[in-house]
Design a protein around this motif. Sequence first.
Motif, mmCIF file in Angstrom:
data_model
loop_
_atom_site.group_PDB
_atom_site.id
_atom_site.type_symbol
_atom_site.label_atom_id
_atom_site.label_comp_id
_atom_site.label_asym_id
_atom_site.label_seq_id
_atom_site.Cartn_x
_atom_site.Cartn_y
_atom_site.Cartn_z
ATOM 1 N N GLN A 173 0.806 -1.214 0.000
ATOM 2 C CA GLN A 173 0.000 0.000 0.000
ATOM 3 C C GLN A 173 0.840 1.265 0.000
ATOM 4 N N SER A 174 2.146 1.138 0.130
ATOM 5 C CA SER A 174 3.033 2.289 0.167
ATOM 6 C C SER A 174 3.840 2.370 -1.125
ATOM 7 N N PRO A 175 3.937 3.550 -1.741
ATOM 8 C CA PRO A 175 4.770 3.673 -2.959
ATOM 9 C C PRO A 175 6.237 3.349 -2.715
ATOM 10 N N ASP A 176 6.704 3.504 -1.483
ATOM 11 C CA ASP A 176 8.111 3.223 -1.186
ATOM 12 C C ASP A 176 8.369 1.736 -0.960
ATOM 13 N N TRP A 177 7.383 1.011 -0.434
ATOM 14 C CA TRP A 177 7.571 -0.393 -0.111
ATOM 15 C C TRP A 177 7.081 -1.330 -1.203
#
Length: 314
Positions: A173-177
């Motif tokens: 759900q995170s653009p970084d993960w």
Amino acid sequence: MPATTTTPPVAATVRRPPAGARPARPDHRRRALAGLAFLAPALVCFGYFSWWPIGRSAVLAFQETNLVEPATWVGTRNFAILFADPLLPTAALNTLWFTALSLLIGLPGPLIVAVLIAELRRLGGVARVLVYLPVVVPPVVSVLLWKLFYDPDAGLINRLLGLVGLGPYPWLQSPDWAMPSLVIEATWAGAGGAVLIYLASLVGVPRELYEAAESDGASVVRRVWHVLLPQLRGVILVLLLLQIIGCLQVFTEPYVMTDGGPENATVTILLMIYRYAFLFGDYGTATALSVLLAVVLAAVSAVYLRLTRGWSTR
């Protein structure tokens, strides 16, 4: 005492072919024709199912069609639509980012696992089976399984991290993960084949070199660096090229896990091709992007082979 006479040896008779006769030669032409006759069925199938679609795609990239009505020639309009799409640079960068992370994790990982398995004195066969099991799992099943693992509330990974006071983390759900999460799943799913290839190559390494380094007191790291890696250089280079080509064509993980999200952080080139063809019905632009990807892969392969020529024999 009578004198003895020595009879000179009789020269060996040499049989020469008659004048004007050609020396006997194997009929290379007949053998070549016989070989082509045996290869003809395979060549026809390969050409029809491989080269014909490639040529047809190159033509379709300059046409507009819905695959039902006759195609109309539009020139370079498909490429103009493609380069005007603001999502194309994002997809290209995401694909390169996925490739870089995969090489960082997936290239040394299988080699390390293969060396560890080779060092096992017992249960080596069990370890080989366990390492190769993910390859047997169908790709979609593997991706769905890891999607459950990455669930932020009930996922196995966050539960395990919670036992040591970490998390929960928004993996998908995170653009970084999101992209590192896809890389971890893809590495887990595809590393087993590379591990078996390395294990088979380790059998061909002369045992005398390894034992000599071990008797000289070299550590495991030094034995791997100075003995194993030089012997496996050719295999490593081949697997590197195959991994680069495979990573540039990643599709299953971003399509099933994230559908390109969140915030287009996992949109890749093949996912864009799928959207153009099956969501927008724009088969011409989808084929144009496929042709561009094929050109890039061919260029990468040519440059790679040019730069690594002779490295495997040094």
